[in-house]
Motif scaffolding. Structure first.
Motif, short mmCIF file in Angstrom:
data_model
loop_
_atom_site.label_atom_id
_atom_site.label_comp_id
_atom_site.label_asym_id
_atom_site.label_seq_id
_atom_site.Cartn_x
_atom_site.Cartn_y
_atom_site.Cartn_z
N SER A 44 75.16 35.10 24.80
CA SER A 44 76.32 35.00 24.04
C SER A 44 76.46 36.00 22.82
CB SER A 44 76.20 33.42 23.28
OG SER A 44 76.38 32.28 24.12
N ASP B 77 82.08 18.71 17.41
CA ASP B 77 81.65 19.84 16.99
C ASP B 77 79.92 19.89 17.29
OD1 ASP B 77 80.55 18.03 14.91
OD2 ASP B 77 81.74 18.94 13.49
N TYR C 70 77.95 25.07 15.87
CA TYR C 70 77.15 25.97 15.77
C TYR C 70 75.95 26.24 14.44
CZ TYR C 70 80.81 28.09 18.94
OH TYR C 70 81.59 28.16 19.86
N GLU C 71 75.95 24.77 14.22
CA GLU C 71 74.89 24.84 12.97
C GLU C 71 73.81 23.85 13.50
OE1 GLU C 71 75.18 22.98 8.35
OE2 GLU C 71 76.87 22.69 9.76
N THR C 72 72.87 24.26 13.01
CA THR C 72 71.36 23.44 13.59
C THR C 72 70.55 23.31 12.27
OG1 THR C 72 69.96 25.43 13.89
CG2 THR C 72 71.40 24.84 15.51
N ASP D 114 76.37 25.46 20.61
CA ASP D 114 77.87 25.43 21.22
C ASP D 114 77.90 24.20 21.60
OD1 ASP D 114 80.19 25.38 22.82
OD2 ASP D 114 79.90 27.44 23.33
N TYR E 261 71.87 28.35 19.65
CA TYR E 261 73.28 28.78 19.50
C TYR E 261 74.22 27.57 19.20
CZ TYR E 261 77.49 31.36 20.31
OH TYR E 261 78.88 31.82 20.36
#
Length: 279
Positions: A36, A220, A157-159, A120, A118
């Motif tokens: 990616s 999301d 896309y947030e962790t 996704d 990532y």
């Protein structure tokens, strides 16, 4: 297009990788499989001052047993997960999901750690680790910490990774007699899922005990369908299908509107139930 100019450094071990990252700054990127990241850089959809290559860091790849869990190194490639006997026996949803990801060339290079970091929302592995009650092992300059998969994915896309923290491993409870399946609906094999599901449960006649119903491609982040799970635990499939009206609030996209997505979610939940009962 070509990416903007960036620096490149190859890490020789984990402390070296973290030191290089700190030196390059928070905007530097970790290069794992790059399936990616490199595409995003090439299209100028992403930018970075430096890439820190961890492909040669020892002990970040491979699958081992650890008591009642298996430990998957973050650098383990998708293709290796698809054919690993420990994964097939103890975390079959991971083995089932790996061949669904894109195409063989990407499976040969992409890593499970890269996919999870990532984040996704249409990817298979984030939903898998949530459904399997995995724990994610991360390492930073301050040491190691562990994050339950259910708490790891915060949004698009947030962790929960902090600055300069690197995902190093995934620990998954062994399935035992617990059954698992991954189902998805796609336009073509290798495409991102229109709607996907990971279902894990203890099958006891008509009931699915301790059911975990986790969707991907409908929000999301991975979406846990708690109402559907409760209905399955009571042996009421019809109620589980209806519960998705409240469990899911999918956004519309080019593949269909929210009602279409909910309909497809019901379709693949029924398929997943049938798959578990047939195992």
């Amino acid at each position: 297009m070509k990416p903007a100019q960036f620096a490149y450094a190859r890490a020789k071990d984990l402390p070296h990788a973290l030191a290089l990252w700190a030196e390059a700054g928070e905007d530097a990127q970790i290069l794992a499989g790059g399936q990616s990241l490199i595409a995003g850089l090439g299209l100028r959809l992403a930018d970075t001052p430096a890439l820190i290559d961890i492909n040669h860091v020892p002990d970040l790849a491979g699958v081992t047993e650890s008591g009642d869990r298996i430990r998957i190194g973050a650098m383990t490639r998708h293709a290796d997960l698809a054919r690993n006997p420990l994964v097939a026996e103890h975390a079959p949803a991971i083995a089932e999901a790996a061949p669904l990801i894109a195409h063989p060339a990407i499976q040969a290079r992409g890593t499970i750690g890269g996919s999870l970091a990532y984040a996704d929302p249409a990817a298979e592995f984030p939903a898998c680790v949530v459904a399997l009650d995995a724990e994610l092992v991360v390492q930073g300059q301050g040491g190691e910490r562990r994050i339950p998969a259910a708490d790891f994915f915060l949004g698009l896309y947030e962790t929960a990774l902090e600055p300069f923290e690197l995902l190093t491993a995934i620990e998954i409870p062994k399935a035992g007699r617990r059954r698992q399946t991954v189902q998805e609906l796609v336009r073509r094999h290798g495409d991102y899922a229109i709607v996907g599901i990971v279902l894990a449960a203890d099958v006891q006649g008509d009931t699915l005990g301790a059911a975990k119903v986790v969707y991907f491609g409908v929000g999301d982040a991975p979406v846990v369908a708690e109402g559907a799970a409760r209905a399955l635990e009571q042996g009421d499939v019809s109620a589980a299908l209806k519960a998705l009206n409240d469990d899911l609030d999918p956004p519309g996209d080019l593949t269909g509107g929210p009602e279409t997505k909910r309909h497809l979610a019901r379709v693949i939940l029924q398929r997943a139930i049938n798959a578990l009962r047939a195992q």
